[in-house]
Write an enzyme that holds these catalytic residues in place. Sequence first.
Site, short mmCIF file in Angstrom:
data_model
loop_
_atom_site.label_atom_id
_atom_site.label_comp_id
_atom_site.label_asym_id
_atom_site.label_seq_id
_atom_site.Cartn_x
_atom_site.Cartn_y
_atom_site.Cartn_z
N ASP A 80 0.83 -1.21 0.00
CA ASP A 80 0.00 0.00 0.00
C ASP A 80 0.86 1.25 0.00
O ASP A 80 0.56 2.24 -0.69
CB ASP A 80 -0.92 0.02 1.23
CG ASP A 80 -2.10 -0.94 1.09
OD1 ASP A 80 -2.34 -1.42 -0.02
OD2 ASP A 80 -2.77 -1.20 2.10
N GLU B 256 -9.80 0.19 3.88
CA GLU B 256 -9.10 1.30 3.24
C GLU B 256 -7.66 0.89 2.98
O GLU B 256 -7.10 0.05 3.69
CB GLU B 256 -9.13 2.56 4.12
CG GLU B 256 -10.52 3.11 4.41
CD GLU B 256 -11.16 3.79 3.22
OE1 GLU B 256 -10.49 3.93 2.18
OE2 GLU B 256 -12.33 4.19 3.34
N CYS B 257 -7.04 1.52 1.97
CA CYS B 257 -5.68 1.14 1.58
C CYS B 257 -4.60 1.96 2.26
O CYS B 257 -3.42 1.71 2.09
CB CYS B 257 -5.52 1.27 0.07
SG CYS B 257 -5.65 2.97 -0.51
N GLY B 258 -4.97 2.96 3.03
CA GLY B 258 -3.98 3.81 3.67
C GLY B 258 -4.06 5.25 3.20
O GLY B 258 -3.62 6.15 3.88
N ILE B 259 -4.65 5.47 2.03
CA ILE B 259 -4.76 6.83 1.49
C ILE B 259 -5.72 7.67 2.32
O ILE B 259 -5.48 8.84 2.59
CB ILE B 259 -5.21 6.79 0.02
CG1 ILE B 259 -4.10 6.18 -0.84
CG2 ILE B 259 -5.56 8.18 -0.48
CD1 ILE B 259 -4.49 6.00 -2.28
#
Length: 325
Positions: A174, A283-286
């Site tokens: 990620d 969520e991916c971290g963004i």
Amino acid sequence: MASTQMSSFTSSPAVRPVVDTKSPPATDLESGYASGASSASGSTTSLPLISLTKPHIRHLNQQLERMSVQDRLRFVKALFPNLYQSTAFGLSGLVAIDVLSKIQSEDPEAPSVDLIFLDTLYHFNETYDLVDRVRARYPNVNLHVYKPSGAETAAEFEERYGEKLYDTAAELYDWIAKVEPQQRAYAELGVAAELTGRRRSQGGQRDKIPVLEVDEETGIVKINPLVDWSFAQVRNYIAEHNVPYNVLLDQGYKSVGDWHSTSPVKEGEDERAGRWKGQAKTECGIHNKKSRYAQFLEEQQRKEQEQLAAALQKVEIEQRVEVAA
């Protein structure tokens, strides 16, 4: 990676977080922005101070909640400098692109809102095809494409970072594929405010997000113009206005990300249920409050400190041995 076209905002003054000593107490200060050093001659390259306190943000959200999507976009386009739209070309983002194009037609000389696309190199072929169709439909919209550092293809990515990194080290993936390119885009483009396609109806961590918020890590204002729309509303707009969309939608994919972590959604499931299915992850971290980028850096710092402590301990032991000898 370099953007695909030169942005019309490259000559705009970048904004940066500041501390305003005349603002309300620190507990009430959410964020502040200002242009670069002010010029005594009153240069147009400097911007007035914009302080966003929590009461101010609440007030803005109260007003924005009552507005239509069109009016929200008109409002933030006029209010915020260095405004960009971050998009993976999902349905919500496509609606925003189409609405912004109509707003732009009202005043063709006004600066447009450029797009930022994070190409992880693992998108579906259908997504890349959609990017080409969107470019053809909206030729006046600048698109900035950012890829993982040092890689132009999935093969290059795997040669540099390892095969199936998304399975073996998901958080590192990620960071490399999404968060670091996003941070690079922010820095290179001077992003001060960002439009997203997040909606409450998507479920997960998004069910209570406001129209406008401030990212605690970057200080960047995030605006979610379609936050109160349902999936049906978004899809109806796409159909009514003949907006190009990802053909995977017709195969049961309501939210499309990387091919390795996206699957169709069953009847009755949340819109984003097909993302990272079977994992405790939405969520991916963004968009996380504390991004995986920050977590990764903290982990790296912790390891470096442990290595330094071990090295110092080794030196100390060796010195003791020498003294004893």
